[in-house]
Enzyme design. Structure first.
Site, PDB file in Angstrom:
ATOM      1  N   ASP A 293       0.859  -1.108   0.084  1.00  0.00           N
ATOM      2  CA  ASP A 293       0.186  -0.431   0.070  1.00  0.00           C
ATOM      3  C   ASP A 293       0.691   1.597  -0.593  1.00  0.00           C
ATOM      4  O   ASP A 293       1.862   0.882  -0.457  1.00  0.00           O
ATOM      5  CB  ASP A 293      -0.577  -0.007   1.107  1.00  0.00           C
ATOM      6  CG  ASP A 293      -2.428   1.039   1.041  1.00  0.00           C
ATOM      7  OD1 ASP A 293      -1.973   1.854   1.165  1.00  0.00           O
ATOM      8  OD2 ASP A 293      -3.340  -0.194   1.036  1.00  0.00           O
TER       9      ASP A 293
ATOM     10  N   HIS B 127       1.877   1.755  -3.424  1.00  0.00           N
ATOM     11  CA  HIS B 127       0.796   2.325  -4.104  1.00  0.00           C
ATOM     12  C   HIS B 127       1.712   4.395  -3.994  1.00  0.00           C
ATOM     13  O   HIS B 127       0.341   5.476  -4.738  1.00  0.00           O
ATOM     14  CB  HIS B 127       0.107   2.879  -3.171  1.00  0.00           C
ATOM     15  CG  HIS B 127      -1.215   1.522  -3.223  1.00  0.00           C
ATOM     16  ND1 HIS B 127      -2.283   1.256  -2.818  1.00  0.00           N
ATOM     17  CD2 HIS B 127      -0.783   0.077  -4.214  1.00  0.00           C
ATOM     18  CE1 HIS B 127      -2.771   0.060  -2.746  1.00  0.00           C
ATOM     19  NE2 HIS B 127      -1.823  -0.771  -3.235  1.00  0.00           N
TER      20      HIS B 127
END
Ligand SMILES: *[C@@H]1O[C@H](CO)[C@@H](O)[C@H](O)[C@H]1NC(C)=O
Ligand SMILES: *[C@@H]1O[C@H](CO)[C@@H](O)[C@H](O)[C@H]1NC(C)=O
Length: 377
Positions: free
Chosen positions: A230, A253
């Protein structure tokens, strides 16, 4: 000969004075830890901390030591600095040279209640250094398929380490691995300095953010490598004066602010500086994520000297709120080209989206072109 003896005595005395005034070490092995990776060592950690904390005062800088070459199995635990007497100059250190591991099977984690918030909680610290050549490995694989409505043990996946309600904390040189969820969260704290961390979890592990910052101010994160499933770093509401520099991010991310304003709440993030970051195989680079409400207003954002390749066609995405447009946006020397190697196609392949931006400017060359920004010299 006489002279020699004299010198020897003086230096011995000097040594003695020195050692009594300096740090006292509280080794977890002396408090019953085994470090074989199978025996639970939680109580020994709590006892070593208690002793280190108790001995702290204006003259000593105690060290809680987790020695190298050993693996310590730990249930969720809290180190509370509330009663420690560390000061600006005499701070407590936790030196982690060994490996900290959590139970491999999530059913074996011992929690009170189902609010499984974290594995390790550090709270009420006032002057703390956490460092060492060791690792913090929550062995989180068994959590990654947890559905949030599955409530036999936990209703959510825990964060590996939370630092909360703390002031003047340095965390450096450690490795973090395979958290059930976020690897580290800094909450309601100030003056937190993070340096030289190595954080790693598989690129497809869910919500395994590297470092999350929430309701905190004066936080610096530098010289770290973060590879997770993430955000490498995410910044939540109530955060001010956050510096991020020299980060290798990816897979993951990217670096994000938000999401802000989910329930139309008034949430603020201010003075965030991100520089010298390399993104590799990330789904995004820098993001500011807000909900489409009137609660969040974005202003004074500058993007300076960003270059690289983009796998998606839209390399620059400025989609702002209709009711609260973005103000004072600056882009300078941006070059985001397509990852596609074909020279003929390349030019046209990246593009930008730009909605509801007022006072947007560009300086130098901005690729892809962002038509809604006015050229400035
Ligand atoms: C952040 O960077 C600014 C400018 O370089 C500096 O003045 C400030 O002290 C830094 N803050 C922290 C928390 O490191
Ligand atoms: C944004 O920048 C302008 C000037 O460039 C300044 O007047 C304003 O206070 C800034 N806003 C914030 C929220 O910092």
């Amino acid at each position: 000969m006489k002279l020699f003896v004299l010198i020897l005595i003086t230096s011995l005395r000097f040594l003695q004075i020195n050692s009594s005034a300096s740090s006292q070490t509280f080794n977890v092995l002396d408090y019953g830890a085994v470090g074989d990776g199978n025996t639970e060592d939680t109580q020994a950690f709590l006892d070593a901390w208690k002793a280190a904390c108790k001995s702290s005062n204006s003259k000593t800088s105690p060290i809680m030591l987790v020695p190298g070459g050993k693996s310590f199995l730990l249930q969720p635990f809290t180190l509370d600095g509330h009663d420690c007497k560390s000061t600006k100059t005499n701070i407590i250190s936790i030196v982690i040279d060994g490996e900290l591991i959590a139970p491999k099977d999530r059913w074996a984690w011992k929690y009170e209640g189902k609010e499984c918030r974290q594995w390790i909680l550090l709270k009420h610290m006032k002057g703390l250094v956490v460092k060492g050549s060791g690792s913090i490995n929550a062995q989180g694989n068994s959590w990654w398929d947890l559905c949030t409505n599955e409530e036999k043990v936990c209703t959510r996946r825990p964060t590996s380490l939370i630092l909360e309600d703390s002031d003047k904390v340095h965390i450096k040189n450690l490795a973090f691995k395979d958290s059930p969820q976020m690897h580290m969260a800094i909450e309601s704290s100030k003056y937190v300095y993070i340096k030289n961390l190595y954080i790693e979890a598989p690129g497809d592990s869910p919500n395994t953010d590297g470092i999350h910052i929430q309701r905190s101010k004066k936080v610096s994160i530098s010289r770290s490598s973060i590879r997770t499933g993430d955000d490498c770093i995410s910044i939540g509401d109530g955060s001010y004066r956050i510096n991020i520099s020299k980060i290798a991010c990816g897979p993951g991310h990217g670096i994000s602010i938000g999401s802000l304003g989910k329930h139309g709440d008034h949430e603020t993030v201010e003075f965030v500086h991100v520089k010298d970051v390399t993104f590799t195989d990330t789904t995004n680079g820098f993001r500011i994520k807000t909900w489409q409400t009137s609660a969040v207003k974005i202003s004074n954002v500058s993007y300076n000297r960003i270059s690289g390749t983009s796998r998606s066609k839209i390399a620059v995405n400025l989609v702002c709120s209709e009711t609260k447009p973005c103000r004072n946006i600056l882009m300078k020397d941006i070059k985001l080209e397509s990852i596609i190697q074909d020279e003929e196609e390349k030019e046209d392949i990246t593009s930008s989206l730009c909605e509801n931006v007022v006072d947007g400017h560009k300086i130098g060359s901005v690729i892809p072109n962002v038509p809604c920004l006015k050229k400035m010299n």
